[in-house]
Design an enzyme around this catalytic site. Structure first.
Site, PDB file in Angstrom:
ATOM      1  N   LYS B 262       0.869  -1.178   0.000  1.00 18.71           N
ATOM      2  CA  LYS B 262       0.000   0.000   0.000  1.00 18.71           C
ATOM      3  C   LYS B 262       0.898   1.217   0.000  1.00 18.71           C
ATOM      4  O   LYS B 262       1.703   1.400   0.907  1.00 18.71           O
ATOM      5  CB  LYS B 262      -0.897   0.003   1.240  1.00 18.71           C
ATOM      6  CG  LYS B 262      -1.896   1.135   1.198  1.00 18.71           C
ATOM      7  CD  LYS B 262      -2.839   1.115   2.357  1.00 18.71           C
ATOM      8  CE  LYS B 262      -3.904   2.191   2.178  1.00 18.71           C
ATOM      9  NZ  LYS B 262      -3.403   3.463   1.663  1.00 18.71           N
ATOM     10  N   ARG B 267      -3.072   9.072  -5.278  1.00 14.05           N
ATOM     11  CA  ARG B 267      -3.787   8.119  -6.133  1.00 14.05           C
ATOM     12  C   ARG B 267      -4.271   8.893  -7.349  1.00 14.05           C
ATOM     13  O   ARG B 267      -4.825   9.986  -7.204  1.00 14.05           O
ATOM     14  CB  ARG B 267      -4.960   7.529  -5.344  1.00 14.05           C
ATOM     15  CG  ARG B 267      -5.842   6.559  -6.097  1.00 14.05           C
ATOM     16  CD  ARG B 267      -5.415   5.130  -5.919  1.00 14.05           C
ATOM     17  NE  ARG B 267      -6.279   4.196  -6.625  1.00 14.05           N
ATOM     18  CZ  ARG B 267      -7.311   3.573  -6.092  1.00 14.05           C
ATOM     19  NH1 ARG B 267      -7.614   3.786  -4.829  1.00 14.05           N
ATOM     20  NH2 ARG B 267      -8.038   2.722  -6.812  1.00 14.05           N
ATOM     21  N   ARG B 282      -7.471  11.530  -7.090  1.00 18.05           N
ATOM     22  CA  ARG B 282      -8.641  10.851  -6.558  1.00 18.05           C
ATOM     23  C   ARG B 282      -9.735  11.836  -6.167  1.00 18.05           C
ATOM     24  O   ARG B 282     -10.910  11.538  -6.202  1.00 18.05           O
ATOM     25  CB  ARG B 282      -8.250  10.027  -5.333  1.00 18.05           C
ATOM     26  CG  ARG B 282      -9.179   8.922  -5.081  1.00 18.05           C
ATOM     27  CD  ARG B 282      -8.872   8.322  -3.739  1.00 18.05           C
ATOM     28  NE  ARG B 282      -9.763   8.882  -2.750  1.00 18.05           N
ATOM     29  CZ  ARG B 282      -9.640   8.691  -1.462  1.00 18.05           C
ATOM     30  NH1 ARG B 282      -8.627   8.005  -0.996  1.00 18.05           N
ATOM     31  NH2 ARG B 282     -10.500   9.189  -0.627  1.00 18.05           N
ATOM     32  N   GLU B 310      -0.512   5.067  -8.423  1.00 16.97           N
ATOM     33  CA  GLU B 310      -0.133   5.969  -7.341  1.00 16.97           C
ATOM     34  C   GLU B 310       1.057   6.809  -7.802  1.00 16.97           C
ATOM     35  O   GLU B 310       2.057   6.257  -8.271  1.00 16.97           O
ATOM     36  CB  GLU B 310       0.267   5.145  -6.105  1.00 16.97           C
ATOM     37  CG  GLU B 310       0.374   5.938  -4.829  1.00 16.97           C
ATOM     38  CD  GLU B 310      -0.955   5.944  -4.037  1.00 16.97           C
ATOM     39  OE1 GLU B 310      -1.870   5.166  -4.385  1.00 16.97           O
ATOM     40  OE2 GLU B 310      -1.066   6.744  -3.098  1.00 16.97           O
ATOM     41  N   ARG B 426     -15.974  -0.061  -1.272  1.00 21.76           N
ATOM     42  CA  ARG B 426     -16.763  -1.303  -1.172  1.00 21.76           C
ATOM     43  C   ARG B 426     -16.061  -2.299  -0.279  1.00 21.76           C
ATOM     44  O   ARG B 426     -14.836  -2.352  -0.246  1.00 21.76           O
ATOM     45  CB  ARG B 426     -16.894  -1.968  -2.559  1.00 21.76           C
ATOM     46  CG  ARG B 426     -17.482  -1.099  -3.617  1.00 21.76           C
ATOM     47  CD  ARG B 426     -18.975  -1.094  -3.526  1.00 21.76           C
ATOM     48  NE  ARG B 426     -19.471   0.086  -4.228  1.00 21.76           N
ATOM     49  CZ  ARG B 426     -20.734   0.239  -4.606  1.00 21.76           C
ATOM     50  NH1 ARG B 426     -21.611  -0.706  -4.323  1.00 21.76           N
ATOM     51  NH2 ARG B 426     -21.106   1.333  -5.231  1.00 21.76           N
ATOM     52  N   LYS B 432      -7.651  -2.956   2.604  1.00 23.45           N
ATOM     53  CA  LYS B 432      -6.330  -2.387   2.931  1.00 23.45           C
ATOM     54  C   LYS B 432      -5.945  -2.889   4.313  1.00 23.45           C
ATOM     55  O   LYS B 432      -6.781  -2.998   5.215  1.00 23.45           O
ATOM     56  CB  LYS B 432      -6.339  -0.864   2.851  1.00 23.45           C
ATOM     57  CG  LYS B 432      -7.346  -0.156   3.697  1.00 23.45           C
ATOM     58  CD  LYS B 432      -7.259   1.347   3.465  1.00 23.45           C
ATOM     59  CE  LYS B 432      -8.389   2.063   4.210  1.00 23.45           C
ATOM     60  NZ  LYS B 432      -8.489   3.475   3.875  1.00 23.45           N
TER      61      LYS B 432
END
Lengths: 358, 564
Positions: B262, B267, B282, B310, B426, B432
């Site tokens: 991660k 993003r 994002r 990213e 979702r 994560k």
């Protein structure tokens, strides 16, 4: 020696040998009103208004009480004392103190709008005025009571349409009685928390004609509340006691509801800025109307309010007192009976901050 | 639920209006915000929004979509100008205004409260006039005023202040000062829209994304397929993950899952269509100009390509500390110096469009294969595949995760290999799994009143560590305590403040807190020499005294370990 001095027991008139709303036990206490931060237990003798008497008896038990009427002159060691309507709650009074031609007035808590039950505040000409300043910032200006009552009634009607119970939070002494008439116009039964019911019974026995209320008890089927109004004190907000009401919508009646953040913090569905204290304009007009040469400001935004008074040419100073807030954060209050251990959030403190760039 | 008409239609449905709501005008928008702000239930918010969409005028609806998806108008005037004009209008001194501002905690609201309210009787006698101008009138007026002379701005603003009710004035100020925020997720708005127009929420989410001008786009255009086809810049809604909730074995077979690091960067989506290149963040900001490094992709990428990835500070095969990127974020112009000192790379996560075709419905394993083929063919050192972390069982993965911080990663991502690329946040297919934050014990030394629901409470604190017998402030933190704890600390501050510096109180150093943070970097802007990433209070250490707190040396050691 000033006629009234600020001591660690409270406001003291040495010439008359009495205290006004002392926060420690004294021989002789003159009481402005029956809220817990102004009327404390332990003194030898109390002087108060007739309408305050039953409330003090409820709260402090048997004692040596001397009830008086408004404008009635009492002499204590050559000092003339009289009480005058303060418009804050039932029985609430200002204290006028006169000695050798010098006049001081202690406001107690007051509001300038007539609410129909608390007497009508009248400014008393004096040389020195000691005023509260709970809402002593210009962001606090109240809408007229009628307008606020209409908002509350609309809120209740919407709740009724949605099949909800309207739970209205307000102080058991003051706000609760003030709301009754307006609530009676839109609901069949007004249910009330035990603390409010206690005050209500006391006032009925004292001869007050108040709309009927019904005490919330475990025997009442939960569904009977739906569509009706329940009155509850702040300490009940968020407590187990509140969970019995089906689809409750909570509305808080308090001057602090003027600011959104405060309202959001309390997690209420609605907030109504209905206060028993004078707003900014009320405070200013009252201070001016007394014609006082010297004004002491206490309790609330005393720093900002006194600084502003000085700027408009009124000699003012702030004083520290231990008057808290019946309205928001009073410590355990016997008037609230069975709601111990659930103290509401603390009140905002005085805004003594200097200003900083935005 | 409003009834659905059988035909696809953008027409209003017939939801009854709640009592007291005014149709049209700023008032109904303010009423909507008020209902959204006071309701704690998602369903009520949904009702409020769909009710609004069913009745508001077409242009206002477009602006509401824009505002609720973060397309705020730029501020037309500064906060100071507003404060000055307000004090002139009401004839109060500036210090008193400031006093009010610190108590309310919000400039727009302070002004809304200070301007005298028109009485109820005036409202009713003026009748229809008081409904006022619609939302779009004000927002578009702000846009026009942005470059207007000051006197013109002032005239319009003062007039509006006096005309509007207190609640409307508050919203007006929020829009005007560019500080409009709304506590409603884009998902909720999309669901509310889906109730009034006959479209799937995912389709709506896509159509309202990207680059459109609320002032010139109609509601029908915005939600029609046509605009999506003609707007080549339009990004796809990002698929976001929730934090892992269950134990790993609950996820099933390790072989069904793809693990990746991660990354802590920006993003973004890189879009090449119609020979043009677009880079989106994002937050749906178009940031193409901020990353000139990527311009080479305009030639390299085939048309009809959309990559999710990213943007990271990256040099010589190494991901750098996020702090490096801070120096160029927010700059209007990117200089050569920035490019040298804060070099970036793109770590590609996913491929959403290939050869002009939306492939989000394909399984991750297929999208990944296509992504690998594409990225390898580019042969650009600063465009990398986000490496897949290989593991055979969950225990092994748990051990691997421990190394995250060493490579400037903040943990792991777990993605089901069969998952489609979904819309919004979702549960189920992507998770994560962040590493635990770093922590340090510190003492509170300064406090300031908060804003919003913390107005008039001391909730914003500065913390210090020990350096010998001195205390060195090193971070601020605003979150992490419960309302009850905030109330207790507030009471402490009021009793124990030593000095006042503007709105800031210095406080007796007595209360100890554990501060959690995600990263640490060297900083010459801070006295302590360090800057923390995402600092917050993790708990109040009532069991500790200021004697027990960490030292500046402890911080410096952390900097050495993790600050590269």
């Amino acid at each position: 020696m000033p006629l009234i001095s600020f001591t660690d027991k409270g406001l003291y008139c040495e010439a008359g040998q009495f205290y006004i709303d002392p926060w420690q036990p004294v021989d002789k206490a003159v009481i402005t009103h029956a809220h817990s931060d102004h009327a404390r237990a332990g003194s030898q003798a109390y002087l108060c208004h007739h309408d305050t008497l039953p409330l003090l008896q409820l709260r402090l038990g048997p004692n040596h009480y001397q009830p008086v009427a408004w404008n009635e002159k009492i002499t204590m060691n050559e000092v003339t004392v009289s009480l005058h309507p303060a418009g804050h709650i039932i029985g609430s009074s200002q204290v006028r103190v006169e000695y050798k031609g010098e006049v001081w007035v202690v406001s107690g808590d007051y509001k300038t709008e007539a609410d129909g039950i608390s007497g009508i505040f009248e400014p008393i000409p004096c040389h020195t005025f000691i005023s509260e300043s709970t809402f002593g910032l210009p962001i606090y200006n109240w809408k007229p009571q009628d307008e606020l009552f209409q908002e509350i009634q609309n809120w209740i009607r919407n709740n009724q349409v949605a099949g909800k119970t309207s739970v209205l939070i307000g102080y058991s002494l003051g706000k609760a009685q003030r709301l009754l008439k307006a609530l009676g116009e839109v609901t069949g039964t007004i249910y009330a928390h035990g603390a409010i019911w206690n005050v209500h019974e006391t006032l009925l026995q004292a001869g007050w004609k108040l709309p009927a209320i019904q005490r919330v008890t475990p025997e009442i089927p939960k569904e009977s509340y739906r569509g009706h109004v329940v009155l509850a004190p702040p300490s009940a907000d968020g407590s187990l006691w509140m969970r019995r009401f089906p689809s409750a919508s909570t509305g808080i009646c308090s001057g602090w509801m003027q600011v959104r953040g405060h309202q959001r913090r309390r997690n209420a569905d609605a907030g109504f800025a209905l206060s028993d204290h004078a707003d900014w304009n009320g405070l200013l007009q009252s201070v001016k109307a007394t014609g006082a040469q010297k004004v002491y400001i206490t309790h609330g935004f005393q720093s900002a309010f006194s600084r502003y008074l000085i700027e408009i040419g009124i000699s003012a100073a702030e004083v520290k007192t231990e008057f808290g807030e019946e309205e928001e954060g009073a410590p355990a209050d016997p008037l609230k009976g069975d709601e111990e251990g659930n103290s509401p959030p603390p009140p905002p403190a005085g805004g003594e901050d200097e200003f900083a760039p935005l | 639920m409003p009834e659905r008409t059988p035909n696809i239609s953008l027409e209003d449905t017939n939801t009854p209006l709640e009592a007291g709501a005014m149709v049209g005008g700023m008032a109904s928008f303010a009423q909507l915000l008020f209902r959204l702000g006071t309701s704690t239930k998602t369903n009520e918010k949904l009702e409020a929004l769909s009710g609004y969409f069913a009745h508001a005028n077409e242009k206002d609806k477009v602006w509401v979509i824009a505002l609720f998806s973060g397309r705020r108008p730029r501020r037309a005037v500064s906060g100071t100008q507003l404060a000055v004009w307000c004090t002139e209008l009401i004839g109060l001194p500036m210090w008193l205004f400031q006093e009010c501002y610190h108590t309310v905690g919000d400039l727009s609201e302070t002004i809304a409260l200070l301007i005298p309210e028109k009485s109820a009787s005036t409202h009713s006698t003026e009748g229809a006039h008081t409904i006022g101008q619609p939302l779009h009138y004000y927002v578009e007026k702000f846009q026009q005023l942005e470059k207007a002379p000051e006197a013109e701005k002032k005239l319009f603003i003062l007039q509006s202040w006096l005309e509007l009710s207190s609640r409307d004035r508050f919203v007006f100020n929020k829009l005007l000062s560019g500080t409009f925020r709304v506590g409603v997720s884009q998902k909720l708005m999309v669901n509310a829209l889906a109730r009034t127009v006959q479209l799937e929420p995912n389709t709506i989410a896509h159509r309202i994304s990207g680059n459109w001008d609320p002032a010139s786009t109609t509601f029908t255009e915005l939600l029609s397929e046509q605009l999506t086809q003609t707007d080549h810049s339009k990004p796809y809604p990002f698929y976001l993950a929730y934090a892992l909730e269950d134990a790993l074995p609950e996820l099933g077979e390790p072989a069904d899952w793809q693990a990746e690091w991660k990354w802590d960067g920006i993003r973004g989506q890189i879009i090449k269509r119609n020979d043009q290149l677009f880079v989106w963040s994002r937050g749906e900001d178009l940031i193409t100009e901020k990353f000139p490094e990527f311009s080479i992709l305009q030639n390299k990428l085939p048309n009809g390509t959309v990559i999710d990835g990213e943007i990271l500070p990256y040099h010589d095969g190494q991901v750098l500390n996020f702090n490096v990127l801070q120096t160029r974020i927010g700059r209007k112009n990117i200089t050569k110096k920035h490019l040298q000192e804060a070099p970036v790379g793109l770590f590609a996560y996913d491929l959403l469009e290939l050869n002009g075709e939306d492939i989000r419905h394909l399984a991750l394993r297929e999208r990944r294969a296509a992504l690998e083929e594409l990225v390898l063919s580019l042969q650009l050192p600063f465009i990398q595949l986000s490496p897949v972390v290989s593991f055979t069982d969950w225990d092994e993965l748990t051990t691997i995760r421990e190394q995250s911080r060493n490579i400037n990663s903040e943990g792991l991502m777990l993605k089901r290999r069969s998952s489609a690329y979904q819309v919004g946040r979702r549960r189920g297919d992507w998770w994560k799994w962040k590493i635990d934050p770093l922590t340090i014990d510190a003492v509170m030394v300064y406090a300031q009143k908060g804003a919003g629901r913390r107005s008039n409470l001391y909730t914003d604190y500065t913390f210090a560590v020990k350096d010998g017998d001195k205390l060195v402030p090193f971070t601020k933190a605003y979150s992490g305590l419960t309302d009850k704890e905030f109330a207790q600390v507030d009471a402490f501050v009021k009793r124990n403040s030593l000095e006042k510096f503007g709105p800031v109180r210095t406080v007796k150093p007595e209360l100890v807190f554990e501060i959690a943070f995600e990263g640490i970097a060297a900083s010459n802007r801070h006295k302590s020499g360090v800057a923390l990433r995402f600092p917050r209070i993790s708990r109040w250490r009532t069991d500790k005294t200021p004697e027990d707190i960490n030292t500046l040396d402890d911080l410096k050691k952390m900097l050495q370990l993790y600050g590269k």
